[in-house]
Design an enzyme around this catalytic site. Sequence first.
Site, PDB file in Angstrom:
ATOM      1  N   PRO A  88       0.818  -1.219   0.000  1.00  0.00           N
ATOM      2  CA  PRO A  88       0.000   0.000   0.000  1.00  0.00           C
ATOM      3  C   PRO A  88       0.853   1.271   0.000  1.00  0.00           C
ATOM      4  O   PRO A  88       0.353   2.353  -0.297  1.00  0.00           O
ATOM      5  CB  PRO A  88      -0.812  -0.093   1.307  1.00  0.00           C
ATOM      6  CG  PRO A  88      -0.710  -1.513   1.744  1.00  0.00           C
ATOM      7  CD  PRO A  88       0.557  -2.073   1.170  1.00  0.00           C
TER       8      PRO A  88
ATOM      9  N   GLU B 267       1.824  -7.999   8.649  1.00  0.00           N
ATOM     10  CA  GLU B 267       1.623  -6.543   8.706  1.00  0.00           C
ATOM     11  C   GLU B 267       2.598  -5.822   7.781  1.00  0.00           C
ATOM     12  O   GLU B 267       2.613  -4.603   7.721  1.00  0.00           O
ATOM     13  CB  GLU B 267       1.773  -6.038  10.139  1.00  0.00           C
ATOM     14  CG  GLU B 267       0.940  -6.784  11.172  1.00  0.00           C
ATOM     15  CD  GLU B 267      -0.531  -6.884  10.790  1.00  0.00           C
ATOM     16  OE1 GLU B 267      -1.145  -5.838  10.509  1.00  0.00           O
ATOM     17  OE2 GLU B 267      -1.051  -8.011  10.790  1.00  0.00           O
TER      18      GLU B 267
ATOM     19  N   ASP C 219      -6.236   1.830 -25.997  1.00  0.00           N
ATOM     20  CA  ASP C 219      -5.744   3.144 -26.377  1.00  0.00           C
ATOM     21  C   ASP C 219      -6.641   4.261 -25.866  1.00  0.00           C
ATOM     22  O   ASP C 219      -6.168   5.356 -25.617  1.00  0.00           O
ATOM     23  CB  ASP C 219      -5.620   3.246 -27.900  1.00  0.00           C
ATOM     24  CG  ASP C 219      -4.481   2.388 -28.413  1.00  0.00           C
ATOM     25  OD1 ASP C 219      -4.459   2.079 -29.604  1.00  0.00           O
ATOM     26  OD2 ASP C 219      -3.610   2.023 -27.599  1.00  0.00           O
TER      27      ASP C 219
HETATM   28  N1  4FD Z   1      -2.911  -1.542  -2.233  1.00  0.00           N
HETATM   29  C1  4FD Z   1      -1.775  -3.559  -1.495  1.00  0.00           C
HETATM   30  C2  4FD Z   1      -0.654  -4.361  -1.568  1.00  0.00           C
HETATM   31  C3  4FD Z   1      -0.404  -5.303  -0.568  1.00  0.00           C
HETATM   32  C4  4FD Z   1      -1.298  -5.411   0.492  1.00  0.00           C
HETATM   33  C5  4FD Z   1       1.142  -5.989   2.379  1.00  0.00           C
HETATM   34  C6  4FD Z   1       3.088  -4.257   3.329  1.00  0.00           C
HETATM   35  C7  4FD Z   1       0.825  -5.101   3.406  1.00  0.00           C
HETATM   36  C8  4FD Z   1      -2.639  -3.724  -0.429  1.00  0.00           C
HETATM   37  C9  4FD Z   1       3.397  -5.149   2.299  1.00  0.00           C
HETATM   38  C10 4FD Z   1       1.801  -4.246   3.884  1.00  0.00           C
HETATM   39  C11 4FD Z   1       2.408  -6.001   1.821  1.00  0.00           C
HETATM   40  C12 4FD Z   1      -2.069  -2.528  -2.531  1.00  0.00           C
HETATM   41  C13 4FD Z   1       0.093  -6.937   1.838  1.00  0.00           C
HETATM   42  N2  4FD Z   1      -2.407  -4.637   0.525  1.00  0.00           N
HETATM   43  N3  4FD Z   1      -1.139  -6.259   1.538  1.00  0.00           N
HETATM   44  O1  4FD Z   1      -1.500  -2.583  -3.603  1.00  0.00           O
END
Ligand code: 4FD
Length: 250
Positions: free
Chosen positions: A92, A119, A172
């Site tokens: 995220p 986490e 496109d």
């Molecule tokens: N919004 C996304 C990607 C992974 C995820 C995770 C750190 C959490 C949402 C690394 C925290 C990986 C996204 C796994 N959630 N969860 O792209």
Amino acid sequence: MDIHVLTLFPELFPGPLAVSVTGRALKQGLLRLHVRNIRDFAHDRHQVCDDYAYGGGPGMVMKPEPVAEAVEAAKATLGEKADQAPIVLLTPQGRPFTQKVGQELARSPALVLICGHYEGVDERVRERVATDEISIGDYVLTGGELAALVVIDAVARHVPGVLGNEESAATDSFAGGLLQYPQYTRPADYRGWLVPDVLLSGNHAEIARWRRHQSLLRTLLRRPDLLPRAELTKEDLRFLNEHGWAPQGP
Ligand code: 4FD
């Protein structure tokens, strides 16, 4: 293109990628999916891949060694391509994934996607193993796998040969940075719900203009944030001005 996925849940792959356009691309060998279980790279007998966070606090953190060594195993199979393959951590906190990022990644001969769980992932993996961090949107998932599936699907569409000519034209329309115009097919009258007359007129210039206006209006109403970065002609700007939009000066 070779796509390497590193995950604690390899059973999630190929999942939806086995179907439709991506399924055909996998069968044709235009895409090759290599899935590795990070747990196979754990150092202990119980194959533990998470641990408590230094400094305390809730939740577990993914250990660095299994992830780093899974990446090394993936790279070892890439040969020439290893240096050109982005090592992408789905998180995220990553840079927002867009159509443009998908196009950019599709130019690499290979991709390595790291799916985190718990986490999060030990910061040293982010700093020293990943070359790229991507987020598919501002929400949290249980793991990076669904984000990886989204990225793979969107990237695959830009790999030469994956889409037919007819399908690529549709892509496109987002590449110009505007929302798609409304589409209709037969019947022209369904329960009295009519297809706009202009589309039945056979006047191709008028149809193209109508579609462009619909794209512009739809983007203005639903996603005005897209307009400053959209590819707009003078005509487009004039049309948008008539509908109350003006570009933001510096
Ligand atoms: N919004 C996304 C990607 C992974 C995820 C995770 C750190 C959490 C949402 C690394 C925290 C990986 C996204 C796994 N959630 N969860 O792209």
